[in-house]
Design an enzyme around this catalytic site. Structure first.
Site, short mmCIF file in Angstrom:
data_model
loop_
_atom_site.label_atom_id
_atom_site.label_comp_id
_atom_site.label_asym_id
_atom_site.label_seq_id
_atom_site.Cartn_x
_atom_site.Cartn_y
_atom_site.Cartn_z
N HIS A 88 1.71 10.93 -5.07
CA HIS A 88 1.89 9.59 -5.01
C HIS A 88 3.30 9.42 -4.39
O HIS A 88 4.18 10.42 -4.28
CB HIS A 88 2.11 8.84 -6.54
N GLU A 90 6.21 7.88 -5.46
CA GLU A 90 7.18 7.90 -6.36
C GLU A 90 7.27 9.64 -6.39
O GLU A 90 8.37 10.04 -6.52
CB GLU A 90 6.83 7.58 -7.60
N CYS A 116 1.82 4.25 -11.65
CA CYS A 116 0.86 4.88 -12.80
C CYS A 116 1.46 5.48 -13.82
O CYS A 116 2.76 5.73 -13.67
CB CYS A 116 -0.14 5.69 -11.95
N CYS A 119 3.21 8.89 -12.79
CA CYS A 119 4.59 8.55 -12.12
C CYS A 119 5.55 8.02 -13.13
O CYS A 119 6.72 8.42 -12.89
CB CYS A 119 4.21 7.92 -10.75
#
Length: 164
Positions: A88, A90, A116, A119
Site C-alpha cells: 500500500h 502508506e 486499511c 496500514c
C-alpha cells in the site's frame, strides 16, 4: 502594475489541500488495477517521503501478469490483503523513510484514501500523529484503532474537514 495582480493570499490553498493535491499526483504512479493511492509523510510543512501502491521492487505488477488475482476471485475491496501483490501507498512511504534514514515520528500522513487496518497499525507504530485523507475505504477497524491510539484523523472533502 503590481496592484493589478491577484491577491496571492486569496489564491493559495490551505496546507491540507496542498498536500492532498500532491498525493493525487503521486497516486498516478500506482500500478494497481483496482485503486490508485498516493501517500505523503509531512512534518513541519515539509515532505519527508512519498509512496504509492504497487508491487515490491523488481516484482511484476498485475497488468504485466494479465490481471488482478483478487478481482478474478471476486474478493471485495478491503478484504484478503494477503492475496494482493502490491504494497500500500502508506507502507511504501514508511519504507522509503526507513531506507533513507528519515524519522517519521510526529509526522502527518496525507493519503488519497482512508488507510486499511494493516496500514493503520503501521502508522500508529511509526509515530504518525495525524492522518488526512480524502476518499473512503471500507475498514471500520482501522478507524477504531487509530482513535484508540490517539491519532488525529481528518477526512477532507475539499470544503471542510471532518475530524474524527
Amino acid at each position: 502594475m503590481a496592484s493589478d495582480l491577484p491577491d496571492p493570499a486569496g489564491q493559495r490553498p490551505p496546507w491540507d489541500q496542498y498536500f492532498l493535491e500532491i498525493c493525487r499526483v503521486v497516486s498516478r504512479r500506482a500500478t494497481c488495477l483496482r485503486r490508485q493511492v498516493g501517500a505523503i509523510l509531512v512534518r513541519d510543512k515539509r515532505i519527508l517521503t512519498t509512496g504509492y501502491n504497487g508491487p515490491p521492487r523488481g516484482v511484476r505488477h498485475c497488468a504485466e501478469l494479465g490481471g488482478c488475482r483478487r478481482q478474478e476471485l471476486g474478493i471485495p475491496s478491503g478484504e484478503r490483503h494477503e492475496l494482493c501483490r502490491a504494497l500500500h501507498a502508506e507502507q511504501n512511504a514508511i519504507i522509503q523513510a526507513a531506507l533513507h534514514g528519515v524519522s517519521v515520528t510526529g509526522a502527518t500522513m496525507y493519503i488519497t484514501n482512508q488507510p486499511c487496518v494493516l496500514c493503520a497499525k503501521m502508522l500508529i507504530n511509526a509515530g504518525i500523529v495525524r492522518i488526512v485523507y480524502r476518499g473512503h475505504y471500507p475498514d471500520e477497524m482501522a478507524m477504531e484503532m487509530l482513535g484508540e491510539a490517539g491519532v488525529e484523523v481528518v477526512r477532507w472533502d475539499g470544503e471542510q474537514e471532518d475530524r474524527r
